[in-house]
Motif scaffolding. Structure first.
Motif, PDB file in Angstrom:
ATOM      1  N   ILE A  98      -5.434  21.678   5.566  1.00 48.95           N
ATOM      2  CA  ILE A  98      -4.012  21.397   5.357  1.00 48.95           C
ATOM      3  C   ILE A  98      -3.491  20.505   6.480  1.00 48.95           C
ATOM      4  CG2 ILE A  98      -1.722  22.416   5.076  1.00 48.95           C
ATOM      5  CD1 ILE A  98      -3.219  25.020   4.268  1.00 48.95           C
ATOM      6  N   PRO A  99      -3.100  19.261   6.176  1.00 46.70           N
ATOM      7  CA  PRO A  99      -2.550  18.385   7.216  1.00 46.70           C
ATOM      8  C   PRO A  99      -1.064  18.639   7.430  1.00 46.70           C
ATOM      9  CG  PRO A  99      -2.715  17.180   5.154  1.00 46.70           C
ATOM     10  CD  PRO A  99      -3.247  18.572   4.884  1.00 46.70           C
ATOM     11  N   PHE A 100      -0.614  18.486   8.674  1.00 50.24           N
ATOM     12  CA  PHE A 100       0.806  18.547   9.003  1.00 50.24           C
ATOM     13  C   PHE A 100       1.360  17.153   9.268  1.00 50.24           C
ATOM     14  CE2 PHE A 100      -0.101  22.857  11.293  1.00 50.24           C
ATOM     15  CZ  PHE A 100      -0.367  23.454  10.068  1.00 50.24           C
ATOM     16  N   VAL A 101       0.490  16.149   9.293  1.00 44.78           N
ATOM     17  CA  VAL A 101       0.907  14.783   9.620  1.00 44.78           C
ATOM     18  C   VAL A 101       0.407  13.833   8.546  1.00 44.78           C
ATOM     19  CG1 VAL A 101       0.958  15.193  12.106  1.00 44.78           C
ATOM     20  CG2 VAL A 101      -1.174  14.428  11.026  1.00 44.78           C
ATOM     21  N   LYS A 102       0.887  12.586   8.619  1.00 44.10           N
ATOM     22  CA  LYS A 102       0.465  11.536   7.698  1.00 44.10           C
ATOM     23  C   LYS A 102       0.351  10.227   8.472  1.00 44.10           C
ATOM     24  CE  LYS A 102       5.216  10.559   6.183  1.00 44.10           C
ATOM     25  NZ  LYS A 102       5.810  11.408   7.244  1.00 44.10           N
ATOM     26  N   PRO A 103      -0.369   9.238   7.920  1.00 45.67           N
ATOM     27  CA  PRO A 103      -0.490   7.954   8.616  1.00 45.67           C
ATOM     28  C   PRO A 103       0.878   7.366   8.954  1.00 45.67           C
ATOM     29  CG  PRO A 103      -2.065   8.052   6.823  1.00 45.67           C
ATOM     30  CD  PRO A 103      -1.188   9.267   6.685  1.00 45.67           C
ATOM     31  N   GLY A 104       0.997   6.886  10.186  1.00 44.13           N
ATOM     32  CA  GLY A 104       2.258   6.326  10.657  1.00 44.13           C
ATOM     33  C   GLY A 104       3.049   7.269  11.520  1.00 44.13           C
ATOM     34  N   ASP A 105       2.745   8.566  11.455  1.00 50.61           N
ATOM     35  CA  ASP A 105       3.465   9.544  12.277  1.00 50.61           C
ATOM     36  C   ASP A 105       3.102   9.372  13.746  1.00 50.61           C
ATOM     37  OD1 ASP A 105       4.642  10.600  10.059  1.00 50.61           O
ATOM     38  OD2 ASP A 105       3.488  12.459  10.026  1.00 50.61           O
ATOM     39  N   MET A 106       4.079   9.589  14.617  1.00 45.55           N
ATOM     40  CA  MET A 106       3.840   9.631  16.056  1.00 45.55           C
ATOM     41  C   MET A 106       3.619  11.085  16.461  1.00 45.55           C
ATOM     42  SD  MET A 106       3.889   6.541  17.160  1.00 45.55           S
ATOM     43  CE  MET A 106       3.918   6.885  18.926  1.00 45.55           C
ATOM     44  N   VAL A 107       2.584  11.328  17.250  1.00 49.44           N
ATOM     45  CA  VAL A 107       2.294  12.682  17.695  1.00 49.44           C
ATOM     46  C   VAL A 107       2.165  12.712  19.214  1.00 49.44           C
ATOM     47  CG1 VAL A 107       1.154  13.373  15.559  1.00 49.44           C
ATOM     48  CG2 VAL A 107      -0.202  12.359  17.395  1.00 49.44           C
ATOM     49  N   ALA A 108       2.486  13.850  19.788  1.00 42.77           N
ATOM     50  CA  ALA A 108       2.292  14.063  21.224  1.00 42.77           C
ATOM     51  C   ALA A 108       0.975  14.778  21.436  1.00 42.77           C
ATOM     52  CB  ALA A 108       3.448  14.887  21.786  1.00 42.77           C
ATOM     53  N   SER A 109       0.385  14.604  22.596  1.00 41.75           N
ATOM     54  CA  SER A 109      -0.834  15.322  22.927  1.00 41.75           C
ATOM     55  C   SER A 109      -0.584  16.823  22.810  1.00 41.75           C
ATOM     56  CB  SER A 109      -1.259  14.967  24.353  1.00 41.75           C
ATOM     57  OG  SER A 109      -2.415  15.675  24.719  1.00 41.75           O
ATOM     58  N   GLY A 110      -1.458  17.510  22.090  1.00 39.07           N
ATOM     59  CA  GLY A 110      -1.297  18.946  21.898  1.00 39.07           C
ATOM     60  C   GLY A 110      -0.409  19.340  20.737  1.00 39.07           C
ATOM     61  N   GLN A 111       0.169  18.352  20.047  1.00 39.25           N
ATOM     62  CA  GLN A 111       1.039  18.668  18.903  1.00 39.25           C
ATOM     63  C   GLN A 111       0.202  19.191  17.739  1.00 39.25           C
ATOM     64  OE1 GLN A 111       3.903  15.614  17.815  1.00 39.25           O
ATOM     65  NE2 GLN A 111       3.775  16.170  15.659  1.00 39.25           N
ATOM     66  N   ARG A 112       0.738  20.131  16.986  1.00 38.24           N
ATOM     67  CA  ARG A 112       0.049  20.680  15.827  1.00 38.24           C
ATOM     68  C   ARG A 112      -0.099  19.601  14.742  1.00 38.24           C
ATOM     69  NH1 ARG A 112       3.503  23.993  18.288  1.00 38.24           N
ATOM     70  NH2 ARG A 112       3.004  26.210  18.617  1.00 38.24           N
ATOM     71  N   VAL A 113      -1.327  19.405  14.255  1.00 43.56           N
ATOM     72  CA  VAL A 113      -1.567  18.358  13.257  1.00 43.56           C
ATOM     73  C   VAL A 113      -2.148  18.901  11.958  1.00 43.56           C
ATOM     74  CG1 VAL A 113      -1.846  16.514  14.959  1.00 43.56           C
ATOM     75  CG2 VAL A 113      -3.857  17.814  14.216  1.00 43.56           C
ATOM     76  N   GLY A 114      -2.552  20.175  11.933  1.00 41.80           N
ATOM     77  CA  GLY A 114      -3.098  20.721  10.702  1.00 41.80           C
ATOM     78  C   GLY A 114      -3.785  22.045  10.946  1.00 41.80           C
TER      79      GLY A 114
END
Length: 249
Positions: free
Chosen positions: A186-202
């Motif tokens: 299960i992804p929490f992000v999609k292409p183009g999203d900005m994420v921080a180091s350690g952020q939940r992504v899936g």
């Protein structure tokens, strides 16, 4: 505690707290809990108690504790809780190499260090970003459900590749791999999203593995068999190559 700044000089405040339950797991816990309540209501404890235990197990599986993420541009942070089951030299997956048709760059062909982290059903299964940056690719590939501890699971199991590009052009690729029990990534992000180091992504439901592909010229800062904590353990420092030895005891 979320968002608080802490350091190795004692700044900040820390204390133990019950981890939250990710919304993905609340519905399963609610179903199991409701069934347990029904059997208890009708006096069928022989079934109610195992269902109550199952409810507790489901809630524990989907626990989502807060983590203290190191703020260091050189650090590649572990995306998964679990045990380092393999450290090997491999070619990155074809889905992460070269341009993807949109002009966005991918990983450079050639062997790099791959760190494989095996997650048992007892580990936290929320996966986190190893660096800060923009999600450039998210590629889902259906496949088999072999034991995620096997090397060939990287090529044959159901999996999802994620590529993150930092503002300076650094690219880190990692792969979520389903295992024997896992049946959904299960992804929490999609292409183009900005994420921080350690952020939940899936997350991966019920036992699995995550592979991380280090940049050329960088070696692992963890050892085979070591336990990692998602969002906290430093897997590698950019440009650092050093032999580390450990003793199991």
């Amino acid at each position: 505690m979320a968002g608080d700044l802490l350091d190795n000089q004692g700044r900040g405040e820390a204390g133990w707290q019950w981890p939250s339950i990710h919304p993905e797991g609340r519905k399963f816990g609610a179903i199991a809990g409701a069934l347990a309540a029904v059997f208890f209501l009708f006096g069928v404890g022989i079934i109610g108690w195992p269902l109550a235990g199952l409810t507790a197990g489901i809630l524990a599986f989907f626990r989502d504790p807060e983590r203290v993420v190191p703020q260091d541009d050189r650090a590649i942070i572990s995306p998964a809780d679990g045990q380092v089951s393999m450290i090997t030299q491999v070619d990155p997956p074809a889905e992460l190499i070269g341009e993807d048709g949109t002009g966005a760059p991918g990983l450079i062909p050639g062997q790099v260090t791959r760190i494989s982290i095996f997650m048992s059903v007892f580990d936290v299964h929320i996966n986190r970003a190893p660096i800060s940056g923009s999600v450039r690719r998210l590629v889902y590939i259906p496949g088999r459900f072999l034991n995620a501890d096997l090397d060939k699971a990287s090529d044959e199991n159901e999996r999802q590749h994620i590529l993150i590009e930092r503002s300076d052009g650094l690219l880190i690729g990692f792969t979520q791999i389903a295992g024997l029990v896992a049946r959904r990534i299960i992804p929490f992000v999609k292409p183009g999203d900005m994420v921080a180091s350690g952020q939940r992504v899936g997350l991966i439901r019920f036992g699995s593995r995550v592979d991380v592909y280090l940049p050329a010229g960088t070696s692992a800062k963890v050892m085979l068999g070591q336990r990692t904590i998602a969002g906290e353990t430093v897997l590698a420092e950019l440009g650092e190559q050093k032999l580390l030895e450990g003793v199991s005891q």
